[in-house]
Write an enzyme that holds these catalytic residues in place. Structure first.
Site, PDB file in Angstrom:
ATOM      1  N   PHE A  28       0.832  -1.212   0.000  1.00 48.26           N
ATOM      2  CA  PHE A  28       0.000   0.000   0.000  1.00 48.26           C
ATOM      3  C   PHE A  28       0.861   1.255   0.000  1.00 48.26           C
ATOM      4  O   PHE A  28       1.865   1.341   0.700  1.00 48.26           O
ATOM      5  CB  PHE A  28      -0.906  -0.027   1.242  1.00 48.26           C
ATOM      6  CG  PHE A  28      -1.576   1.277   1.564  1.00 48.26           C
ATOM      7  CD1 PHE A  28      -2.412   1.897   0.643  1.00 48.26           C
ATOM      8  CD2 PHE A  28      -1.370   1.895   2.797  1.00 48.26           C
ATOM      9  CE1 PHE A  28      -3.028   3.106   0.946  1.00 48.26           C
ATOM     10  CE2 PHE A  28      -1.982   3.094   3.106  1.00 48.26           C
ATOM     11  CZ  PHE A  28      -2.812   3.705   2.173  1.00 48.26           C
ATOM     12  N   HIS A  29       0.452   2.232  -0.796  1.00 45.74           N
ATOM     13  CA  HIS A  29       1.115   3.551  -0.851  1.00 45.74           C
ATOM     14  C   HIS A  29       0.051   4.610  -0.585  1.00 45.74           C
ATOM     15  O   HIS A  29      -0.837   4.823  -1.396  1.00 45.74           O
ATOM     16  CB  HIS A  29       1.740   3.761  -2.227  1.00 45.74           C
ATOM     17  CG  HIS A  29       2.648   4.962  -2.303  1.00 45.74           C
ATOM     18  ND1 HIS A  29       2.304   6.198  -1.805  1.00 45.74           N
ATOM     19  CD2 HIS A  29       3.894   5.116  -2.822  1.00 45.74           C
ATOM     20  CE1 HIS A  29       3.293   7.053  -2.022  1.00 45.74           C
ATOM     21  NE2 HIS A  29       4.272   6.424  -2.633  1.00 45.74           N
ATOM     22  N   SER A  30       0.151   5.297   0.556  1.00 46.67           N
ATOM     23  CA  SER A  30      -0.859   6.303   0.892  1.00 46.67           C
ATOM     24  C   SER A  30      -0.582   7.613   0.162  1.00 46.67           C
ATOM     25  O   SER A  30       0.437   7.775  -0.502  1.00 46.67           O
ATOM     26  CB  SER A  30      -0.886   6.553   2.401  1.00 46.67           C
ATOM     27  OG  SER A  30       0.200   7.367   2.785  1.00 46.67           O
TER      28      SER A  30
END
Length: 953
Positions: free
Chosen positions: A801-803
């Site tokens: 995941f990359h916010s």
């Protein structure tokens, strides 16, 4: 009656313009030296020379002196425009001159102190308009002055490159003295600009200004310019050049034929082979330039100024300059190839980019120079087919080199480049090209071909620019359309790049070979293009249907249209048509970037997440242009038997190469974890900056070495969506998965408007889904949720995941809630490999690590984190390490070791798995991190923050 010789106009203009700047400089130096050399970062003695803006606009009285004198320049300035219009009869040239004069007034009277942005806009507009002005004036000048003007214009635009470099050194690097050096170049532009107009002296001597009463009573005239007839030096020169060119071809033809018989005909082996290589060179250089440009906004985290190198695609505009077209005809392939491919020798990224831009500019101009003179139907198709086969060859070669073109300047012998081999071939075919391609300049415009109207030329230009963009966006790599369709692993997942990339290559080859059937018949290709664009744009259509009816059908339609465009363009020899085409291409490339980079560019919201809109517009323009081509195309072509025999030979060669590469890049075996006896999962998270290192080299090999050394079984990679024009349409997983012997899941595809994420795993990926998290303001946040089949068939969920960005707090809050629910919806053991942009224990951290998610921090005591985090659940944590990045990227590699437990062991350990207590040595030797990165480490990689790994009970 008063008669004044026209030479007084450039004299008066030169005196007034020079006096204005010189008087302001002398006055400023005398009265305000320290003030005008001071800038935002430094003052005297670090800076010692003032910029033009500081000199003319910041202080009284120099500002007033300058504006009075520059106002006096206006009268001779407009007389200069009228005189040029009288001499060359070009309305376009006159209009450009007027707009250029108005923009000059803008940056002169609105100073940087008044309004910095408006001042810069007018200044940039003035410089941009100077290019067509200088070219047209030089073209229409007498032979006596054209050389001087051409040399002055060349020096003017050559000066822009070092000027931009030193401005970046000042504004971005904040280097002392850089602004003074920049000012030298800026003042040089002023002097060169004044000198260029001063060279009109020789031309204006031929005209007189007459002030007289009209013979009719009561009527007077202000003035008139009297001469026997307008002198159009441009037409005379063009005619002379054309005649000399014809003589040159006539001389060369018998020599070539006497030496080699029919080898240099359009259906000869050497013509086909040479132009296939030239087509390959064209696509290699065109794709290399944008791939290089991307390095700079990536590392500057915004617009850097080096993006201006994209103007290298406007190389055809230099064909307006005297003798340039002839020079490019003779040496264009050789020069363009050597400069662009040979740029890999240059170590400094900025200079390497400039070299690629210059080489690509020459390559594009040479391509246009050949294309615009081909009027013979058979030669036109032969040239189109070889250009297409060159494209196919580049795609096949990229597939064999793991989606990197071995001629690119981001590669050298250290990371898989074959630049030296490419240079040898470039020299060979560059020397052959002027002789082999002499046939391109033979023949006259076909009598059956219709003349194109202005509207027709516009449609043709816009259509061809859109065609170039469409090919570049989706057809310069065998896996791009595959990833447009990819949605993750499931029971009926879509195609993977291996082996189905070979199908893309084969279909493109088929479309190229069969395109002769549709030359001048665009209706069927246009219909297929319409259907395929609709399929590609439909988000509900995925996997195999999208790839077949979207990707493959799009490839067929696009390549079938190329011969029709080439044939029509051969009937329209106007250089501006090609300049407009590549301008449209540039606009579409920027739009292609804007759809993802909207958070970092001006007016980004206009195209936010609208790749389908960009695709639809490009296809619409292609269709309109193709229907225009139908009216311009000449008779049907009839290619001989010999031609098809040679083409068949090249087709078999390309198919054989495809088969060989498919075999070479096949998976090397069934992936196996590094420590099965301890049932360990070594997992890492790494942000890799799109596979370009700090020095603008492709970084896959160095990444592979570190991942191998750290013995990672599972790794999440962020900022990986390189399936875009600006990233070279590369697939980083191709080489990583092959050399590491891992399964790969390429996260949300290039049509999903994210920066991308990737999962590599030694364990089979049973299922994976891609997620686009809530992002109402900032960039889209991608995530992969994959289920891995680990030891004893234990299923483990892995989230990559990359916010969103730090500035978008609401986005990150919504994303944290989404991820917490997503992780909490599964009861299986889980690992989160993430980029969270949060301080440990604060804010959204407590949403990711919460009862809702059920996840725990790998080391809550590590308070020196902001970006990368590893969370886990249902596994026994045994180790944690942070490894310095070296020069591969700007972010460290974080690694965690976890032990998969049986159900009974899970019950026994229960909550004790999450208790904190670390050791300097592991429980068993098999659980240890490698010692090679202790201390100073290797290759710039070492354990940092804790200076050593941490191990847990």
């Amino acid at each position: 009656m008063l008669i004044i010789n026209g030479k007084i106009i450039p004299i008066a203009h030169t005196i007034c313009a020079f006096s204005a700047f010189f008087a302001a400089l002398v006055t400023g130096y005398s009265l305000h030296f320290h003030k005008i050399v001071t800038n935002a970062h430094y003052t005297y003695p670090d800076e010692w020379f003032p910029s033009v803006s500081a000199t003319i606009g910041d202080r009284y009285p120099e500002r007033s002196i300058f504006q009075i004198l520059i106002a006096l320049t206006a009268f001779p300035r407009f007389l200069l425009l009228l005189g040029h219009y009288y001499l060359n009869q070009s309305k376009v040239c006159f209009l450009v001159g007027v707009l250029r004069t108005v923009s000059c007034g803008g940056w002169v009277y609105i100073t940087s102190t008044d309004d910095h942005d408006i001042h810069d806009i007018f200044m940039i507009t003035y410089i941009v308009l100077t290019l067509p002005w200088d070219i047209m004036i030089t073209r229409y000048s007498s032979p006596l002055t054209s050389k001087n003007k051409g040399l002055t214009a060349t020096i003017f635009f050559g000066t822009l490159f070092p000027m931009i470099y030193w401005y970046i050194q000042h504004s971005v690097q904040q280097r002392a003295g850089a602004y003074s050096i920049y000012a030298y170049f800026e003042w040089s532009l002023i002097l060169l600009d004044i000198a260029f107009d001063a060279f009109a002296y020789a031309d204006f001597k031929k005209i007189d200004i007459v002030l007289a009463f009209n013979e009719k009573p009561g009527n007077t005239s202000f003035f008139q310019i009297r001469d026997s007839s307008p002198i159009n030096y441009g037409e005379e020169k063009s005619s002379e050049l054309q005649k000399s060119g014809e003589k040159k071809v006539e001389k060369e033809k018998p020599v070539a034929r006497s030496a080699t018989g029919s080898y240099f005909r359009f259906d000869s082996f050497f013509y086909l082979l040479t132009n296939i290589f030239n087509g390959f060179l064209f696509w290699s250089n065109v794709t290399s330039l944008l791939c290089s440009i991307w390095h700079f906004p990536l590392w500057y985290m915004g617009i850097s100024g080096y993006e201006a190198a994209i103007l290298g695609y406007l190389g055809p505009i230099f064909l307006y300059l005297p003798f340039v077209s002839e020079a490019f005809t003779q040496y264009g392939v050789l020069l363009g190839g050597i400069i662009a491919i040979g740029a890999y020798i240059v170590q400094m990224p900025e200079l390497r980019l400039i070299s690629v831009a210059v080489g690509t500019s020459i390559t594009v101009a040479t391509f246009v120079q050949n294309l615009r003179y081909i009027t013979n139907a058979e030669t036109s198709f032969s040239f189109a087919l070889t250009w297409l086969l060159g494209l196919v060859a580049s795609v096949i070669l990229k597939m064999g080199f793991y989606t990197n073109n071995p001629t690119w300047v981001i590669l050298d012998e250290r990371n898989g480049g074959y630049n030296k081999t490419a240079l040898v071939l470039t020299v060979l075919f560059g020397m052959l090209s002027p002789y082999v391609n002499s046939i391109n300049f033979e023949g006259k415009r076909n009598a059956q071909a219709k003349s194109a109207s202005l509207i027709g030329k516009l449609f043709l230009a816009v259509g061809f620019g859109s065609l170039l963009f469409g090919i570049h966006q989706l057809l310069t790599d065998s896996s791009t359309t595959i990833y447009w369709a990819w949605e993750g692993y499931n029971e009926s997942h879509g195609p993977l790049p291996w082996p189905w990339g070979a199908l893309t290559c084969t279909v493109m080859l088929f479309a190229s070979l069969s395109s002769v059937k549709f030359m001048g018949k665009p209706l069927v290709p246009c219909l297929l293009l319409l259907i395929s664009t609709a399929v590609l744009s439909a988000r509900s259509i995925t996997q195999w249907p999208k790839y077949i009816f979207g990707g493959l059908l799009y490839a067929i339609a696009m390549l079938w249209l190329v011969p029709s465009y080439f044939s029509a363009l051969g009937q329209v020899q106007n250089i501006w048509v090609y300049v407009l085409s590549f301008s449209v291409y540039i606009i579409f490339v920027l739009a292609h970037v804007w759809v993802v980079a909207y958070a970092f560019v001006p007016m980004g919201w206009v195209l936010r997440e609208k790749i389908e809109t960009v695709l639809a517009f490009s296809s619409t323009f292609i269709i309109i242009g193709a229907l225009t081509c139908k009216n311009l195309n000449i008779q049907l072509v009839t290619m001989g038997k010999k031609f098809f025999i040679y083409v068949f030979f090249f087709a078999v060669a390309l198919l054989s190469l495809t088969a060989r590469f498919v075999y070479d890049i096949r998976p090397t075996g069934i992936p196996q974890p590094y420590h099965p006896d301890s049932q360990l999962i070594t997992a890492g998270i790494w942000t890799i900056h799109f596979g370009l290192d700090n020095d603008m080299w492709a970084s896959e090999d160095r990444m592979i070495n570190l991942i191998k050394d750290m013995e990672l079984d599972v790794v999440g990679l962020l900022e990986t969506d390189t399936q875009r024009i600006t990233m070279g349409n590369r697939d980083l997983t191709s080489k990583l998965a092959h050399d590491l012997n891992m399964y790969a899941d390429f996260g949300p595809g290039p049509n999903k408007h994210t920066w991308g994420c990737v999962l590599l795993s030694k364990f089979p990926i049973v299922n994976s889904t891609h997620h686009l998290l809530p992002s109402p303001v900032g960039e889209l946040a991608p995530a992969i949720h994959a289920t891995l089949q680990t030891y004893n068939d234990t299923l483990v969920d892995v989230f990559v995941f990359h916010s969103g960005q730090e500035e978008d707090e609401e986005d990150r809050r919504l994303q944290s809630n989404y991820m917490a629910k997503l992780m909490g919806n599964t009861t299986r053991p889980a690992i989160l490999l993430s980029y969270l942009v949060v301080d440990p224990g604060e804010g959204n951290y407590n949403t990711y690590v919460s009862e809702t998610s059920g996840m725990h921090d790998i080391d809550p005591s590590d308070d020196d984190r902001w970006c990368e985090y590893i969370l886990y659940r249902g596994l026994r944590r045994t180790g944690y390490a942070r490894v310095a990045r070296g020069t591969i990227t700007d972010t460290e590699l974080q690694v965690g070791k976890f032990q998969v437990l049986s159900e009974q062991a899970l019950v026994e350990h229960s909550d004790s798995m999450y208790e904190y207590g670390h050791m300097s040595e592991p429980e068993y030797e098999d659980m240890k991190f490698p010692d090679k990165f202790l201390g100073e480490g290797e290759r710039g990689h070492f354990y940092h923050v804790f200076d050593e790994p941490r191990y847990y009970l």
